[in-house]
Design a protein around this motif. Structure first.
Motif, short mmCIF file in Angstrom:
data_model
loop_
_atom_site.label_atom_id
_atom_site.label_comp_id
_atom_site.label_asym_id
_atom_site.label_seq_id
_atom_site.Cartn_x
_atom_site.Cartn_y
_atom_site.Cartn_z
N GLY A 1 -94.11 -19.32 25.19
CA GLY A 1 -95.52 -19.15 24.91
C GLY A 1 -96.40 -19.71 26.00
O GLY A 1 -95.94 -20.08 27.08
N GLU A 2 -97.69 -19.79 25.71
CA GLU A 2 -98.66 -20.20 26.72
C GLU A 2 -99.60 -21.29 26.19
O GLU A 2 -100.80 -21.28 26.46
CB GLU A 2 -99.47 -18.99 27.18
CG GLU A 2 -98.61 -17.91 27.84
CD GLU A 2 -99.43 -16.71 28.28
OE1 GLU A 2 -100.62 -16.64 27.92
OE2 GLU A 2 -98.88 -15.84 28.98
N ASP A 3 -99.05 -22.23 25.43
CA ASP A 3 -99.87 -23.34 24.98
C ASP A 3 -100.45 -24.06 26.19
O ASP A 3 -99.71 -24.45 27.10
CB ASP A 3 -99.02 -24.33 24.16
CG ASP A 3 -99.79 -25.59 23.79
OD1 ASP A 3 -100.67 -25.51 22.93
OD2 ASP A 3 -99.51 -26.64 24.41
N PRO A 4 -101.79 -24.23 26.26
CA PRO A 4 -102.41 -24.79 27.47
C PRO A 4 -101.86 -26.16 27.86
O PRO A 4 -101.62 -26.42 29.05
CB PRO A 4 -103.89 -24.88 27.09
CG PRO A 4 -104.08 -23.84 26.04
CD PRO A 4 -102.79 -23.81 25.27
N ALA A 5 -101.65 -27.04 26.90
CA ALA A 5 -101.14 -28.37 27.21
C ALA A 5 -99.73 -28.28 27.78
O ALA A 5 -99.40 -28.95 28.77
CB ALA A 5 -101.16 -29.26 25.97
N LEU B 1 -91.05 -17.67 28.75
CA LEU B 1 -90.68 -16.74 27.69
C LEU B 1 -91.89 -16.45 26.79
O LEU B 1 -92.73 -17.33 26.59
CB LEU B 1 -89.54 -17.32 26.84
CG LEU B 1 -88.23 -17.63 27.58
CD1 LEU B 1 -87.27 -18.35 26.66
CD2 LEU B 1 -87.61 -16.35 28.12
N PRO B 2 -91.97 -15.26 26.25
CA PRO B 2 -93.11 -14.93 25.38
C PRO B 2 -93.08 -15.75 24.09
O PRO B 2 -92.03 -16.21 23.65
CB PRO B 2 -92.93 -13.43 25.10
CG PRO B 2 -91.48 -13.16 25.36
CD PRO B 2 -91.06 -14.11 26.43
N ALA B 3 -94.25 -15.90 23.49
CA ALA B 3 -94.37 -16.68 22.25
C ALA B 3 -93.51 -16.12 21.13
O ALA B 3 -93.08 -16.85 20.24
CB ALA B 3 -95.83 -16.74 21.83
N HIS C 1 -91.32 -28.87 24.90
CA HIS C 1 -91.50 -28.84 23.46
C HIS C 1 -92.88 -29.41 23.12
O HIS C 1 -93.49 -30.10 23.93
CB HIS C 1 -90.37 -29.63 22.76
CG HIS C 1 -90.09 -30.97 23.39
ND1 HIS C 1 -90.80 -32.11 23.10
CD2 HIS C 1 -89.18 -31.31 24.34
CE1 HIS C 1 -90.34 -33.11 23.83
NE2 HIS C 1 -89.36 -32.66 24.60
N PRO C 2 -93.40 -29.07 21.96
CA PRO C 2 -92.74 -28.31 20.90
C PRO C 2 -92.73 -26.81 21.19
O PRO C 2 -93.58 -26.31 21.91
CB PRO C 2 -93.62 -28.61 19.67
CG PRO C 2 -94.98 -28.86 20.25
CD PRO C 2 -94.74 -29.55 21.57
N VAL C 3 -91.74 -26.15 20.60
CA VAL C 3 -91.68 -24.69 20.67
C VAL C 3 -92.34 -24.15 19.40
O VAL C 3 -92.78 -24.91 18.55
CB VAL C 3 -90.22 -24.20 20.79
CG1 VAL C 3 -89.62 -24.62 22.12
CG2 VAL C 3 -89.37 -24.73 19.64
N GLY C 4 -92.43 -22.84 19.26
CA GLY C 4 -93.07 -22.27 18.09
C GLY C 4 -92.38 -22.66 16.79
O GLY C 4 -91.16 -22.92 16.77
N GLU C 5 -93.12 -22.67 15.71
CA GLU C 5 -92.58 -23.07 14.41
C GLU C 5 -91.49 -22.12 13.93
O GLU C 5 -90.65 -22.51 13.09
CB GLU C 5 -93.70 -23.15 13.38
CG GLU C 5 -94.68 -24.29 13.63
CD GLU C 5 -95.73 -24.39 12.54
OE1 GLU C 5 -95.68 -23.57 11.59
OE2 GLU C 5 -96.60 -25.27 12.65
#
Length: 283
Positions: free
Chosen positions: A43-47, A71-73, A100-104
């Motif tokens: 994903g692309e979480d800014p932090a 990798l895509p979200a 991390h964290p990765v998606g839920e």
């Protein structure tokens, strides 16, 4: 009582990275291969994007090759595990970091366990926790490892002291407590269900705040002369300790930023060079 002395993680981290850079250069000269750290981001979480970029920049400065896998979200657990297994099998990669964290929707533990123990330079696998707990050769979780280096730098011997760890995460709180226990501290873990947290913290000679709640630990909770390690980082450059009040009672305290954070990255880079030396069989 005078104000606490600041534990300068930035300066110590700089020295650790400089030493790692020298070892990386020597390894490259002798083996023809530079240490390589693969970073994996879902994903692309800014932090998370910022953290990965920062680690890549530090790698370059230390003579460590950085290979980034974005990798895509929508990536599934199976797809992420496959990516990590492929990197584990790649002889050109010496260390792996899953941001991390990765998606839920992803089984994070399953993803961590797809990392080969000999490449787990972030210290997140079951194998790394076990070897660390038993004092065997392996990799420590980077933030707890950095905390122990800070304590050593400031001549804080945990032996015989009461240490309270506020937080019980698998890659921060729990390993921090185990490393302190290995150094003969008497360790108490606290968490969200701890009754009367303040009274427990007040008994501590060493406090490690690692729960992810801004300013949870207050100055009035600190035993006069205690050593305070703030491993929290919250929005607005705020740690898990109320710094302004705690600095009046502690003897030593880490600032946020500039305390534990730089030590985490320095430990990661140092362990990447360690991993490369072991895999390339060059001491």
């Amino acid at each position: 009582m005078s104000q606490a002395r600041l534990m300068d993680g930035t300066a110590l981290a700089r020295r650790i990275v400089e030493d790692a850079a020298k070892r990386a250069a020597a390894l490259t000269d002798r083996s023809g291969a530079a240490p390589c750290l693969a970073t994996v981001l879902v994903g692309e979480d800014p932090a998370s994007v910022t953290y990965v970029r920062m680690k890549q920049n530090r790698c370059r400065r230390a003579g460590i090759t950085s290979r980034h896998v974005a990798l895509p979200a929508a990536t599934t657990t199976e797809e992420l595990v496959g990516t990590l297994e492929a990197l584990s099998a790649d002889p050109g990669v010496h260390g792996i970091l899953l941001q991390h964290p990765v998606g839920e929707h992803i089984d994070e533990r399953a993803a961590f366990e797809a990392i080969a123990p000999e490449k787990d330079v972030d210290g997140v696998t079951f194998a790394s926790f076990a070897t660390m707990s038993f004092g065997l050769p392996g990799f420590v979780s980077c933030t707890p490892g950095g905390i122990m280096r800070l304590l050593d730098e400031y001549d804080v011997d945990p032996a015989g002291k009461r240490a309270v760890v506020v937080g019980r995460s698998a890659i921060l709180g729990k390993p921090a407590g185990m490393l302190l226990l290995a150094r003969d501290a008497t360790v108490t873990y606290c968490h969200s269900r701890t009754r009367d947290l303040s009274s427990v913290v007040r008994e501590a000679d060493i406090v490690v705040a690692a729960v992810g709640r801004p300013r949870l630990v207050r100055g009035q909770d600190i035993k006069p002369g205690a050593v305070v390690i703030d491993a929290g980082y919250n929005a607005g450059n705020v740690g898990d300790v109320d710094f302004d009040s705690a600095v009046e009672r502690a003897s030593l305290i880490t600032p946020v930023p500039g305390g534990v954070g730089p030590m985490t990255i320095a430990t990661l880079l140092e362990q990447t060079v360690d991993a490369a030396e072991r895999q390339l069989r060059v001491a």
